[in-house]
Enzyme design. Structure first.
Site, mmCIF file in Angstrom:
data_model
loop_
_atom_site.group_PDB
_atom_site.id
_atom_site.type_symbol
_atom_site.label_atom_id
_atom_site.label_comp_id
_atom_site.label_asym_id
_atom_site.label_seq_id
_atom_site.Cartn_x
_atom_site.Cartn_y
_atom_site.Cartn_z
ATOM 1 N N ASP A 1 -9.452 -5.318 -4.721
ATOM 2 C CA ASP A 1 -9.072 -4.141 -3.930
ATOM 3 C C ASP A 1 -9.915 -2.940 -4.359
ATOM 4 O O ASP A 1 -9.936 -2.574 -5.521
ATOM 5 C CB ASP A 1 -7.581 -3.861 -4.159
ATOM 6 C CG ASP A 1 -6.992 -2.874 -3.172
ATOM 7 O OD1 ASP A 1 -7.735 -2.044 -2.606
ATOM 8 O OD2 ASP A 1 -5.765 -2.914 -2.979
ATOM 9 N N SER B 1 0.831 -1.199 0.000
ATOM 10 C CA SER B 1 0.000 0.000 0.000
ATOM 11 C C SER B 1 0.874 1.262 0.000
ATOM 12 O O SER B 1 1.657 1.438 -0.930
ATOM 13 C CB SER B 1 -0.961 -0.051 1.195
ATOM 14 O OG SER B 1 -1.979 0.906 1.052
ATOM 15 N N HIS C 1 -8.311 -4.808 -0.186
ATOM 16 C CA HIS C 1 -6.987 -4.239 0.045
ATOM 17 C C HIS C 1 -6.231 -5.047 1.098
ATOM 18 O O HIS C 1 -5.030 -5.282 0.958
ATOM 19 C CB HIS C 1 -7.164 -2.788 0.504
ATOM 20 C CG HIS C 1 -5.918 -1.962 0.433
ATOM 21 N ND1 HIS C 1 -5.246 -1.708 -0.736
ATOM 22 C CD2 HIS C 1 -5.214 -1.312 1.400
ATOM 23 C CE1 HIS C 1 -4.191 -0.932 -0.495
ATOM 24 N NE2 HIS C 1 -4.146 -0.684 0.800
#
Lengths: 399, 399
Positions: B346, B179, B379
């Site tokens: 995601d 991320s 995610h």
């Protein structure tokens, strides 16, 4: 501040009235009408002493009064589904591509009618007539604020039923709605199965699940954070405009996709990275893409009441077809044949929601089918991209 | 208020430290260390007179100092990537399944190091050492607030480089991050190509496009709406906790999917529809799913500084690999072989972002590959589901 990409804005943005101009030769001219009733009982057991809502119709009610198609509107919409108020109007109703003489929902055959919701979002729009927390409470002579009863999708349905009954109508030919309108359409089919032989759910859902409930809560949160909200009691003070603008920004983005959104963001005028030094140098500096979202929301906010947004959000969260204990119980009551048209890349009411309702109806032995809308615009495919399913809608309602 | 579904919560929620316990026999015990430097020049040309950050390492630095794998952390994380601070700790570092003796990133071979970011989210976590707007400005003796310079992903990279150089390290074996950590990893590869022969981007992006920039802006908006925020100058007043809680609620949902989220919402204790009469009867009534999100966020908020969240959001928005005029310019400089591991469902950093970066690298003739992570957690598949790619990661870094 003006951007040169108004063409993009025109095609991409905003639930509601400002979508695209009618391109048909036969212009439909319409008039907003007013319906009033008293002592309306809400689903949660309260009473609204005086209710007034607007409505519009397209086409002619036949002698048997059996050619009625009810169109139920979405969160940011109103009963202006088709036509123009005057020939000079720049924009026609949001589904003008679908509804009109010779169109898929053919007003030469059908009497099409739509009703402004209770607590309609655009409470300050002169073309909207609604009753909600911004209305005057006859008991106090002041705006209701949070004293207005919590209203549900079922209440919108029941107001529509009163409007129809006032016209002598006892049955629909079909009901069709997009998004929050889809909630009303399927709730109609469950609540009044003998009224509804055909139901079309566009970008819809059978219920608001935990995910959707939390997603919609995001629209309420910024309004509640705005100190001007004052627990809904702002009608004699400054309105919670900043919170409202934030909520409308969220709604706009939720209804789109990266593909559609980046077409705006990557145009030169509002390129989100290159040449934008302000965000790099000040934490209060803003991106032009944020400014763009904000400006659109601020313009829209002028016609919107913040409490009405909270009430519509709650109605959407409370939604479950049939408003019973669970979805199956609600779907069991449906007699309509059903057509679901979710958008394949919808990030707001994701297609799995329609698939679940369709599957359950089929499992219950009901006549139900589903086709996905395509296009780059996510949730908005159900509004601006509806023409791609015009032929299927026509066949479904004319069968 | 306690819920019976702590098992779900344990597996599903929260960026950050509380993910899952190490199940390995060889427990890694780690110590947070402190790095300090002075007159740090930020990417935007300002100076931070005193910088202190925490860091952790796992494994041993070899004599040649060429066995270094840098792990760059995500938005809500810190340098606690693996191991425990004591045997009694309930939770190990977030990628403990990946990093340790005999694991995919084998600390018997590699010296693995991670550094707390500037403006780290959990500024009040006793296990985090960071410098940001909540730190004391040596010029005034008071917290910086918004006088702290806007910092970028490049600044995080440059602080890490100083930490590495302080240990005599001149080159990495690999850099890997999830991320916001992926942003640092690819920016490392572009900024210091001779340092980085291998780069792994997990649930990542090559840049923040307009969509992502607007999505991240949503986390900033509720903080700015909170009247206690006071333009960032709240350190001697009440903190903007309500706005911060809203931001953390948004982040939690953005990192999940309907599938994972509804596992929580549909458990009996927090069923979002049935038996919930409060939302039906009062507009201020709340859903248990919202309460659940809120409680988690409120607990987390105790360790978080609201301004730090704004600074991390801005760093993420400003991100473009190489921090140049456009993405291609940044990617051209990369010499590393690259591996992208986006998560197929995601909703935060959608997989198209990794596909774009990977495709551009391939088009530029670079050695780049992509494999998608699967799982229900969106995610978070890149954190709690990383083990599914352990073998591929091992092969990639050991080639």
């Amino acid at each position: 501040m003006k951007h040169p990409n108004l063409r993009h804005i025109k095609y991409l943005v905003i639930f509601g009235a400002l979508l695209f101009s009618s391109f048909t030769s036969a212009e439909l001219l319409v008039v907003k009408q007013r319906f009033e009733t008293t002592n309306f009982k809400t689903f949660n057991g309260q009473t609204i002493k005086k209710v007034a809502v607007g409505w519009e119709s397209y086409g002619k009610l036949n002698a048997q009064k059996d050619n009625v198609i009810l169109v139920t509107h979405f969160f940011s919409g109103n009963s202006h589904a088709a036509g123009k108020y005057s020939k000079d109007d720049k924009q026609a109703g949001y589904w003008d591509a679908l509804i009109g003489p010779g169109k898929a929902i053919d007003t030469n055959k059908f009497y099409v009618i739509s009703v402004d919701s209770l607590a309609n979002l655009a409470a300050k729009d002169p073309n909207v007539i609604t009753t909600g927390p911004a209305s005057i409470n006859p008991d106090t002579g002041k705006a209701y604020g949070l004293d207005f009863p919590v209203v549900t999708i079922r209440d919108f349905v029941n107001v529509q039923k009163l409007v129809l009954e006032s016209l002598g109508i006892k049955k629909l030919h079909a009901v069709i709605g997009a998004s929050m309108g889809s909630m009303q359409a399927i709730d109609w089919a469950s609540a009044y199965p003998d009224w509804v032989p055909r139901m079309i759910s566009v970008i819809g859902s059978g219920q608001s699940d935990a995910w959707t409930t939390a997603l919609i809560e995001r629209w309420a949160i910024p309004i509640r954070l705005d100190p001007n909200w004052r627990n809904g009691d702002y009608y004699e003070h400054t309105a919670p405009t900043e919170g409202l603008i934030a909520a409308l920004m969220f709604i706009t983005q939720d209804a789109l996709t990266p593909q559609a959104f980046n077409q705006i963001g990557q145009t030169k005028a509002i390129n989100h990275q290159a040449l934008q030094t302000e965000p790099l140098h000040s934490i209060n500096g803003t991106y032009s893409i944020t400014n763009w979202l904000r400006e659109r929301a601020a313009t829209r906010a002028k016609l919107v009441d913040a409490n009405h947004l909270l009430y519509l959000a709650r109605a959407s969260q409370l939604f479950i077809a049939g408003h019973g204990k669970n979805l199956t119980e609600g779907l069991k009551k449906i007699k309509a044949k059903s057509l679901f048209l979710p958008s394949s890349n919808d990030l707001l009411l994701m297609p799995y929601l329609s698939h679940e309702a369709n599957q359950q109806l089929q499992d219950l032995g009901k006549d139900s089918q589903l086709q996905e809308l395509s296009g780059d615009s996510g949730h908005l495919n159900g509004v601006i991209g509806i023409s791609q399913k015009a032929q299927q809608i026509k066949e479904f309602i004319e069968q």
